[in-house]
Design a protein around this motif. Structure first.
Motif, mmCIF file in Angstrom:
data_model
loop_
_atom_site.group_PDB
_atom_site.id
_atom_site.type_symbol
_atom_site.label_atom_id
_atom_site.label_comp_id
_atom_site.label_asym_id
_atom_site.label_seq_id
_atom_site.Cartn_x
_atom_site.Cartn_y
_atom_site.Cartn_z
ATOM 1 N N VAL A 131 2.166 17.723 57.151
ATOM 2 C CA VAL A 131 1.616 16.160 57.170
ATOM 3 C C VAL A 131 2.323 15.565 58.300
ATOM 4 O O VAL A 131 3.600 15.916 59.051
ATOM 5 C CB VAL A 131 1.820 15.833 55.514
ATOM 6 C CG1 VAL A 131 1.449 16.528 54.872
ATOM 7 C CG2 VAL A 131 3.368 15.913 55.381
ATOM 8 N N LEU A 132 3.098 13.700 58.291
ATOM 9 C CA LEU A 132 3.101 13.056 58.741
ATOM 10 C C LEU A 132 4.690 12.560 58.166
ATOM 11 O O LEU A 132 4.413 12.983 56.256
ATOM 12 C CB LEU A 132 2.715 11.996 58.922
ATOM 13 C CG LEU A 132 1.362 11.582 60.081
ATOM 14 C CD1 LEU A 132 0.843 10.550 60.396
ATOM 15 C CD2 LEU A 132 2.594 12.543 61.949
ATOM 16 N N ALA A 133 5.947 12.719 58.311
ATOM 17 C CA ALA A 133 6.600 12.341 57.803
ATOM 18 C C ALA A 133 7.074 11.744 56.676
ATOM 19 O O ALA A 133 7.632 12.190 55.086
ATOM 20 C CB ALA A 133 7.799 11.937 58.307
ATOM 21 N N LEU A 193 5.622 25.117 64.124
ATOM 22 C CA LEU A 193 5.846 24.131 64.008
ATOM 23 C C LEU A 193 7.600 23.981 64.676
ATOM 24 O O LEU A 193 7.665 22.602 64.529
ATOM 25 C CB LEU A 193 5.632 24.059 62.418
ATOM 26 C CG LEU A 193 3.790 24.000 61.730
ATOM 27 C CD1 LEU A 193 3.582 24.441 60.290
ATOM 28 C CD2 LEU A 193 3.580 22.490 62.294
ATOM 29 N N PRO A 194 8.187 25.068 64.217
ATOM 30 C CA PRO A 194 9.843 24.473 64.707
ATOM 31 C C PRO A 194 9.224 23.992 66.268
ATOM 32 O O PRO A 194 10.061 22.663 66.228
ATOM 33 C CB PRO A 194 9.934 25.917 64.608
ATOM 34 C CG PRO A 194 9.107 26.341 63.452
ATOM 35 C CD PRO A 194 7.627 25.975 63.898
ATOM 36 N N GLN A 203 10.134 19.005 69.300
ATOM 37 C CA GLN A 203 9.287 17.463 70.437
ATOM 38 C C GLN A 203 9.781 16.396 69.922
ATOM 39 O O GLN A 203 9.402 15.605 70.603
ATOM 40 C CB GLN A 203 8.042 18.559 71.045
ATOM 41 C CG GLN A 203 8.488 19.940 71.066
ATOM 42 C CD GLN A 203 9.643 19.264 72.913
ATOM 43 O OE1 GLN A 203 10.506 20.152 72.320
ATOM 44 N NE2 GLN A 203 9.105 19.335 73.968
ATOM 45 N N GLU A 204 8.676 16.116 68.545
ATOM 46 C CA GLU A 204 8.657 14.914 67.781
ATOM 47 C C GLU A 204 9.394 14.730 66.807
ATOM 48 O O GLU A 204 9.213 14.945 65.570
ATOM 49 C CB GLU A 204 7.267 14.447 67.821
ATOM 50 C CG GLU A 204 6.139 14.981 68.491
ATOM 51 C CD GLU A 204 4.912 14.360 68.571
ATOM 52 O OE1 GLU A 204 4.420 13.636 68.284
ATOM 53 O OE2 GLU A 204 4.130 15.526 68.291
ATOM 54 N N THR A 205 10.709 14.513 66.785
ATOM 55 C CA THR A 205 12.187 14.284 66.110
ATOM 56 C C THR A 205 11.207 13.458 64.849
ATOM 57 O O THR A 205 11.037 12.243 65.193
ATOM 58 C CB THR A 205 13.416 14.576 66.831
ATOM 59 O OG1 THR A 205 13.857 15.285 67.825
ATOM 60 C CG2 THR A 205 14.066 14.378 65.345
ATOM 61 N N GLY A 206 11.676 14.131 63.229
ATOM 62 C CA GLY A 206 11.141 13.295 62.156
ATOM 63 C C GLY A 206 9.807 12.703 62.338
ATOM 64 O O GLY A 206 9.404 12.083 61.811
#
Length: 274
Positions: free
Chosen positions: A124-126, A199-200, A205-208
């Protein structure tokens, strides 16, 4: 990450113990090349490097090392995921190594040499409030339509949502993993599913941006896919893959992409149970 012990119940291959190694089919040996096609939207397995636009990834590195040992070059092409299997069946590709899962439903005309553990995983989004996978019951969950994941989501939903009186997960199709992540960022879906091995990299690539929810909810293998009537090619590739595992070069490639925990102890033929 998935850690699996290798057990009985499938065909496993060991590295060759004699000098009588399998040889390439005459057509490939004489041409000096392999024709391989990939779906380059599934980082870190195969993708276009944003900085160089070069085709890179774990599968690319494995295939290039195999080709080096086979003394052939690779002619790469790209195709949508849904066209990978047709490209093998119509002999546009000699085999498929492109993040494709070994499934019994795909074995009528093909065999898999399994080389990597995998499994579908929710994310999910953080900022999403979901704490566990069951919090996604009744929510819109996207994944790539042409993969095995829609069936896995439906199965999980019946066992974990509907069986407990909760609303079913609402599956939303996407064209590929990039499309699915874009839908997630645009708020068109509440959660998404990708292979746990990807996923890692997406998180790096898009931290957080993304947060994994729960553990992979099924266990399987990615495999190199061969036509059933191409046993000679399958055997020689398997021999060299086994040698790569034995000498550590296979593990080195997996570690390069942070996927050492997804390694197998030896190549396995048609090992997945689903």
């Amino acid at each position: 990450m998935i850690r699996l012990s290798i057990s009985a119940g499938f065909t496993a291959f060991a590295a060759p113990a004699t000098a009588h190694a399998a040889e390439l089919p005459d057509t490939i040996r004489q041409a000096g090349e392999l024709r391989l096609t990939v779906n380059s939207t599934y980082a870190p397995m195969e993708y276009r490097d944003p900085a160089t636009n070069q085709l890179v990834g774990l599968d690319i590195d494995l295939a290039n090392e195999l080709a080096k040992r086979l003394n052939v070059k690779i002619i790469w092409s790209e195709t949508p995921f849904a066209e990978l299997i047709p490209s093998l069946q119509t002999k546009r590709a000699d085999f498929i190594i492109s993040g494709i899962s070994d499934r019994s439903s795909r074995r009528e005309t093909a065999d898999f040499v399994d080389y990597l553990t995998t499994g579908p995983q929710f994310f999910v989004l953080a900022e999403n409030v979901a704490k566990s996978a069951v919090d996604l019951c009744g929510k819109k969950v996207g994944t790539t339509r042409s993969t095995s994941f829609p069936v896995e989501i439906e199965k999980w939903s019946k066992q974990n949502c509907e069986a407990g009186g909760k609303p079913a997960v609402q599956y939303v199709p996407g064209e590929n993993s990039i499309d699915v992540r874009n839908q997630l960022k645009q708020g068109r879906i509440d959660a998404a599913v990708q292979g746990s091995e990807t996923l890692p990299y997406a998180q790096q690539q898009e931290t957080g941006k993304y947060r994994v929810v729960g553990e992979p909810f099924a266990i399987g293998y990615q495999g190199i896919m061969f036509r059933k009537d191409d046993a000679v090619l399958r055997e020689v590739v398997t021999e060299h893959l086994a040698a790569m595992i034995a000498d550590g070069s296979y593990r080195g490639i997996l570690d390069k992409y942070g996927l050492g925990a997804h390694a197998v102890e030896r190549p396995m033929m048609n090992a997945a149970t689903q």
